[in-house]
Scaffold this active site. Sequence first.
Site, short mmCIF file in Angstrom:
data_model
loop_
_atom_site.label_atom_id
_atom_site.label_comp_id
_atom_site.label_asym_id
_atom_site.label_seq_id
_atom_site.Cartn_x
_atom_site.Cartn_y
_atom_site.Cartn_z
N ARG A 106 0.80 -1.22 0.00
CA ARG A 106 0.00 0.00 0.00
C ARG A 106 0.84 1.28 0.00
NH1 ARG A 106 -2.98 -3.65 2.97
NH2 ARG A 106 -5.09 -3.98 2.20
N PRO A 121 -2.44 4.36 -0.04
CA PRO A 121 -2.57 4.01 1.38
C PRO A 121 -3.54 4.96 2.07
CG PRO A 121 -0.51 5.18 1.00
CD PRO A 121 -1.13 4.98 -0.34
N VAL A 122 -4.63 4.41 2.56
CA VAL A 122 -5.81 5.21 2.90
C VAL A 122 -5.56 6.16 4.06
CG1 VAL A 122 -6.85 3.43 4.38
CG2 VAL A 122 -8.30 5.13 3.25
N ARG A 162 -13.93 -10.48 11.81
CA ARG A 162 -15.20 -10.98 12.35
C ARG A 162 -15.66 -12.22 11.60
NH1 ARG A 162 -18.44 -5.21 12.95
NH2 ARG A 162 -17.10 -4.33 14.57
N HIS A 168 -4.70 0.47 7.77
CA HIS A 168 -5.14 -0.53 6.79
C HIS A 168 -3.89 -0.96 6.01
CE1 HIS A 168 -7.44 -2.71 3.86
NE2 HIS A 168 -7.15 -1.87 2.88
N THR A 179 -9.36 -6.36 -5.36
CA THR A 179 -10.40 -6.63 -4.38
C THR A 179 -11.47 -5.55 -4.57
OG1 THR A 179 -9.30 -5.28 -2.68
CG2 THR A 179 -8.79 -7.63 -2.71
#
Length: 311
Positions: A87, A120-121, A152, A174, A219
Site C-alpha cells: 500500500r 494508502p488510505v 469478524r 489498513h 479486491t
Amino acid sequence: MAMKVAIVGVGYVGATLAYTLLELETLRELFLAGRNLQRLEGEAIDLRHAASFFAPRQTISFGPVADCHNADIVVLCLSHKQSSFDRTHLAIDNARLFAEVVPVLTRQNPECVFVVATNPVEALTQWTIELSGLPPHRVLGAGTVIDSCRFRDALSVHLRVHPDDVRAYVLGEHGKSQFIWLSGAAVGGVHLKAADIPPHVVESTRSSGTDIFQLKGNTCYAIAQALKLIVRCIAGNRLGTMPVSTQVDLGEGFPPLCLAKPCIVGRRGIEQVLEPQFSSEEQQMWLASGRHVAATLADIHNALGDTPRAG
C-alpha cells in the site's frame, strides 16, 4: 433527506460501489467522475438499467471532475494501476492525483463530506484534509472497516456464531502495521481472551486481502460494501460506529496524521471519535502504526512539497 453522491475514479471498486448504492433510499443522484468518458458512459447506462429494478429510481450522470458540483458526499476511489499489494508503493503517485482533483472538488462541492478509499488510505486521508482545508471531521477514510469485517468473519467461523454477533475491531493502519484490538473484542457481550483467537484467524485477517489480490488482481466486493456502510451512515445520519480513518493526536514527535479508530459516523462525517482503552502492548502497536503512516506522509511531502489548499 435524499443526497447526491459523487464517485471519483470508477474502476473495480468505484463501479462496484456505484451498483451497491442503488438500493439506498437516501440516494437522490449518483455522479460518476473520471477521465475515461467512454467507460463512464457505459457504466452510467448499465447502472440506469439496473436502477429500474429499484424504487425510487435515482438520477445517474457522469463526466470529468470539472463537472462534479454540489455533491453531499464525494468518495475518492481514483488510483494509479496497482501492480502489487504494497500500500506504500503507489503513495506518491496517488497523492499527486489527489493534489490535482481534491482542491477542485472542494471548491465545487463546498458542503461535501469526503470519503477516501484509495490506498494508502490513512496517509491519503490526512493528505485530503491538507489539500481541502476542510475540518477533519468532514474527511474520513475507509480505514480498517474491511479488515474488521475479515476478522469478524474468520472469528465467527471459528466460534460458530453469526458475524453480526462478533464485536471486534482491527485498528491502526489498513496495512502491515494493523493490529487486533483484543481487549475490546467480545461475542454476545462476553469479552474474548487471547486463547479464544487462534493464530490462523489472525493470519487470515492479515493475509486475505493479499490472497484475493494475487488470485484475481483486485479486491472490490467487500470494500464496496464497507464504503456503502460509510455512505449509508452519512446519508441517513445513522450514527453508526465503525473504525474509519480519522485525524488523531499521537503527541510529541508526531505530525498530524490519520489512523483507523472507532468513530460515530453521521451526517457531518465524523460525529464523535471514541477513545478505546488499550493495553500497554496495544498502545505500542498503536504508536507503531502512527510511525508507519508518518513515514508515508513524509515521503509524500518530500516528493510534492507544499501543495496549495483549496480556497
